[in-house]
Design a protein around this motif. Structure first.
Motif, PDB file in Angstrom:
ATOM      1  N   LEU A   1       0.822  -1.214   0.000  1.00  0.00           N
ATOM      2  CA  LEU A   1       0.000   0.000   0.000  1.00  0.00           C
ATOM      3  C   LEU A   1       0.859   1.267   0.000  1.00  0.00           C
ATOM      4  CD1 LEU A   1      -2.727   1.493   0.361  1.00  0.00           C
ATOM      5  CD2 LEU A   1      -2.446   1.166   2.830  1.00  0.00           C
ATOM      6  N   PHE A   2       1.859   1.329   0.875  1.00  0.00           N
ATOM      7  CA  PHE A   2       2.645   2.568   0.973  1.00  0.00           C
ATOM      8  C   PHE A   2       3.604   2.721  -0.211  1.00  0.00           C
ATOM      9  CE2 PHE A   2       2.105   3.526   5.822  1.00  0.00           C
ATOM     10  CZ  PHE A   2       0.761   3.775   5.601  1.00  0.00           C
TER      11      PHE A   2
ATOM     12  N   PHE B   1       2.661  12.434   4.429  1.00  0.00           N
ATOM     13  CA  PHE B   1       1.243  12.620   4.067  1.00  0.00           C
ATOM     14  C   PHE B   1       0.372  12.385   5.288  1.00  0.00           C
ATOM     15  CE2 PHE B   1       0.136   8.040   3.850  1.00  0.00           C
ATOM     16  CZ  PHE B   1       1.413   7.476   3.778  1.00  0.00           C
ATOM     17  N   TYR B   2      -0.792  13.031   5.279  1.00  0.00           N
ATOM     18  CA  TYR B   2      -1.686  12.944   6.425  1.00  0.00           C
ATOM     19  C   TYR B   2      -2.307  11.560   6.541  1.00  0.00           C
ATOM     20  CZ  TYR B   2      -1.111  17.906   7.184  1.00  0.00           C
ATOM     21  OH  TYR B   2      -0.561  19.138   7.450  1.00  0.00           O
ATOM     22  N   ASP B   3      -2.390  11.081   7.782  1.00  0.00           N
ATOM     23  CA  ASP B   3      -2.989   9.768   8.046  1.00  0.00           C
ATOM     24  C   ASP B   3      -4.482   9.813   7.740  1.00  0.00           C
ATOM     25  OD1 ASP B   3      -1.968   7.196  10.037  1.00  0.00           O
ATOM     26  OD2 ASP B   3      -4.116   7.423   9.669  1.00  0.00           O
ATOM     27  N   ILE B   4      -4.986   8.760   7.138  1.00  0.00           N
ATOM     28  CA  ILE B   4      -6.395   8.679   6.741  1.00  0.00           C
ATOM     29  C   ILE B   4      -7.314   8.573   7.972  1.00  0.00           C
ATOM     30  CG2 ILE B   4      -6.653   6.154   6.542  1.00  0.00           C
ATOM     31  CD1 ILE B   4      -7.862   6.651   3.748  1.00  0.00           C
ATOM     32  N   ASP B   5      -6.766   8.148   9.092  1.00  0.00           N
ATOM     33  CA  ASP B   5      -7.544   7.951  10.322  1.00  0.00           C
ATOM     34  C   ASP B   5      -6.804   8.626  11.481  1.00  0.00           C
ATOM     35  OD1 ASP B   5      -9.296   7.017  12.257  1.00  0.00           O
ATOM     36  OD2 ASP B   5      -8.395   5.020  12.342  1.00  0.00           O
TER      37      ASP B   5
ATOM     38  N   ASN C   1       5.631   1.712  14.789  1.00  0.00           N
ATOM     39  CA  ASN C   1       5.238   0.406  15.310  1.00  0.00           C
ATOM     40  C   ASN C   1       5.948  -0.673  14.490  1.00  0.00           C
ATOM     41  OD1 ASN C   1       3.378   1.609  17.139  1.00  0.00           O
ATOM     42  ND2 ASN C   1       1.909   1.833  15.473  1.00  0.00           N
TER      43      ASN C   1
ATOM     44  N   GLY D   1       1.313  -3.104  16.970  1.00  0.00           N
ATOM     45  CA  GLY D   1       0.276  -2.341  16.278  1.00  0.00           C
ATOM     46  C   GLY D   1       0.590  -1.978  14.842  1.00  0.00           C
ATOM     47  N   GLN D   2       1.657  -2.568  14.276  1.00  0.00           N
ATOM     48  CA  GLN D   2       1.946  -2.258  12.868  1.00  0.00           C
ATOM     49  C   GLN D   2       0.916  -2.923  11.966  1.00  0.00           C
ATOM     50  OE1 GLN D   2       5.810  -3.518  11.367  1.00  0.00           O
ATOM     51  NE2 GLN D   2       5.615  -2.230   9.540  1.00  0.00           N
ATOM     52  N   SER D   3       0.237  -2.110  11.147  1.00  0.00           N
ATOM     53  CA  SER D   3      -0.773  -2.662  10.236  1.00  0.00           C
ATOM     54  C   SER D   3      -0.349  -2.563   8.775  1.00  0.00           C
ATOM     55  CB  SER D   3      -2.123  -1.962  10.441  1.00  0.00           C
ATOM     56  OG  SER D   3      -2.008  -0.583  10.190  1.00  0.00           O
ATOM     57  N   VAL D   4       0.628  -1.712   8.480  1.00  0.00           N
ATOM     58  CA  VAL D   4       1.133  -1.593   7.099  1.00  0.00           C
ATOM     59  C   VAL D   4       2.629  -1.937   7.110  1.00  0.00           C
ATOM     60  CG1 VAL D   4       1.455  -0.062   5.116  1.00  0.00           C
ATOM     61  CG2 VAL D   4      -0.571   0.202   6.571  1.00  0.00           C
TER      62      VAL D   4
ATOM     63  N   HIS E   1       7.238   3.357   8.413  1.00  0.00           N
ATOM     64  CA  HIS E   1       6.612   4.681   8.505  1.00  0.00           C
ATOM     65  C   HIS E   1       6.752   5.206   9.916  1.00  0.00           C
ATOM     66  CE1 HIS E   1       3.541   1.561   9.136  1.00  0.00           C
ATOM     67  NE2 HIS E   1       2.955   2.381   9.989  1.00  0.00           N
TER      68      HIS E   1
ATOM     69  N   HIS F   1       4.942   7.810  12.442  1.00  0.00           N
ATOM     70  CA  HIS F   1       3.778   8.643  12.739  1.00  0.00           C
ATOM     71  C   HIS F   1       4.283   9.918  13.406  1.00  0.00           C
ATOM     72  CE1 HIS F   1       0.638   5.343  12.532  1.00  0.00           C
ATOM     73  NE2 HIS F   1       1.707   4.605  12.765  1.00  0.00           N
TER      74      HIS F   1
HETATM   75  P1  5GP Z   1       0.494   1.334  11.623  1.00  0.00           P
HETATM   76  O1  5GP Z   1      -0.814   0.783  12.103  1.00  0.00           O
HETATM   77  O2  5GP Z   1       1.153   0.368  10.658  1.00  0.00           O
HETATM   78  O3  5GP Z   1       1.425   1.794  12.694  1.00  0.00           O
HETATM   79  O4  5GP Z   1       0.148   2.637  10.806  1.00  0.00           O
HETATM   80  C1  5GP Z   1      -0.459   2.613   9.561  1.00  0.00           C
HETATM   81  C2  5GP Z   1      -1.237   3.897   9.423  1.00  0.00           C
HETATM   82  O5  5GP Z   1      -1.571   4.046   8.058  1.00  0.00           O
HETATM   83  C3  5GP Z   1      -2.541   3.934  10.213  1.00  0.00           C
HETATM   84  O6  5GP Z   1      -2.504   5.017  11.126  1.00  0.00           O
HETATM   85  C4  5GP Z   1      -3.612   4.100   9.132  1.00  0.00           C
HETATM   86  O7  5GP Z   1      -4.648   4.969   9.523  1.00  0.00           O
HETATM   87  C5  5GP Z   1      -2.824   4.661   7.970  1.00  0.00           C
HETATM   88  N1  5GP Z   1      -3.347   4.312   6.663  1.00  0.00           N
HETATM   89  C6  5GP Z   1      -3.755   3.077   6.246  1.00  0.00           C
HETATM   90  N2  5GP Z   1      -4.155   3.121   4.966  1.00  0.00           N
HETATM   91  C7  5GP Z   1      -4.007   4.411   4.569  1.00  0.00           C
HETATM   92  C8  5GP Z   1      -4.255   5.086   3.319  1.00  0.00           C
HETATM   93  O8  5GP Z   1      -4.704   4.511   2.329  1.00  0.00           O
HETATM   94  N3  5GP Z   1      -3.981   6.420   3.279  1.00  0.00           N
HETATM   95  C9  5GP Z   1      -3.483   7.105   4.365  1.00  0.00           C
HETATM   96  N4  5GP Z   1      -3.259   8.411   4.218  1.00  0.00           N
HETATM   97  N5  5GP Z   1      -3.232   6.482   5.545  1.00  0.00           N
HETATM   98  C10 5GP Z   1      -3.487   5.165   5.638  1.00  0.00           C
END
Ligand code: 5GP
Ligand code: ZN
Length: 112
Positions: A5-6, A28-32, A85, A91-94, A98, A100
């Motif tokens: 994704l990234f 870039f700004y986080d989507i959430d 993360n 808590g790493q999801s991607v 990266h 934060h």
């Molecule tokens: P993690 O959970 O790996 O530490 O952080 C991944 C971050 O990527 C999360 O805060 C999530 O909101 C953000 N994120 C996931 N998908 C997207 C996307 O498509 N666009 C943007 N801008 N942020 C995303």
């Protein structure tokens, strides 16, 4: 990495709300967002996480931290938190390195 994704966001194949970009990294700004200001800084090259940082790619990470300092200054942020993360339990999801950058609210320590 074609399925990341990234990597797709870094390549512009998926749009993002950009804070800053150069040949090495993208902010870039986080989507959430989890704070009034919440952006991510990623290397354009695929690195899985901090666990994959080596002497060979560490200059990218150093550069990312100069970008964080410069952009926070530019945005007028005087207090902020930088978090990365590593792995599912943390808590790493991607799975693309990266950092934060969170700012604009009181934060607790230790993090949950
Ligand atoms: P993690 O959970 O790996 O530490 O952080 C991944 C971050 O990527 C999360 O805060 C999530 O909101 C953000 N994120 C996931 N998908 C997207 C996307 O498509 N666009 C943007 N801008 N942020 C995303
Ligand atoms: Zn990637």
């Amino acid at each position: 990495m074609s399925d990341c994704l990234f990597c797709k966001i870094a390549a512009g194949a998926i749009p993002s709300n950009k804070v800053f970009e150069d040949e090495t990294c993208l902010a870039f700004y986080d989507i959430d967002p989890q704070a009034p200001t919440h952006f991510l800084v990623i290397p354009k090259e695929h690195i899985g996480s901090v666990a994959e940082v080596t002497e060979d790619n560490a200059a990218v990470v150093a550069h990312i931290f100069t970008v964080i300092a410069q952009q926070c200054k530019k945005l007028g942020l005087q207090s902020y938190r930088v978090v990365s993360n590593i792995g599912e339990q943390a808590g790493q999801s991607v799975p693309h390195l990266h950092f934060h950058v969170l700012s604009g609210r009181d934060m607790t320590w230790p993090p949950g």
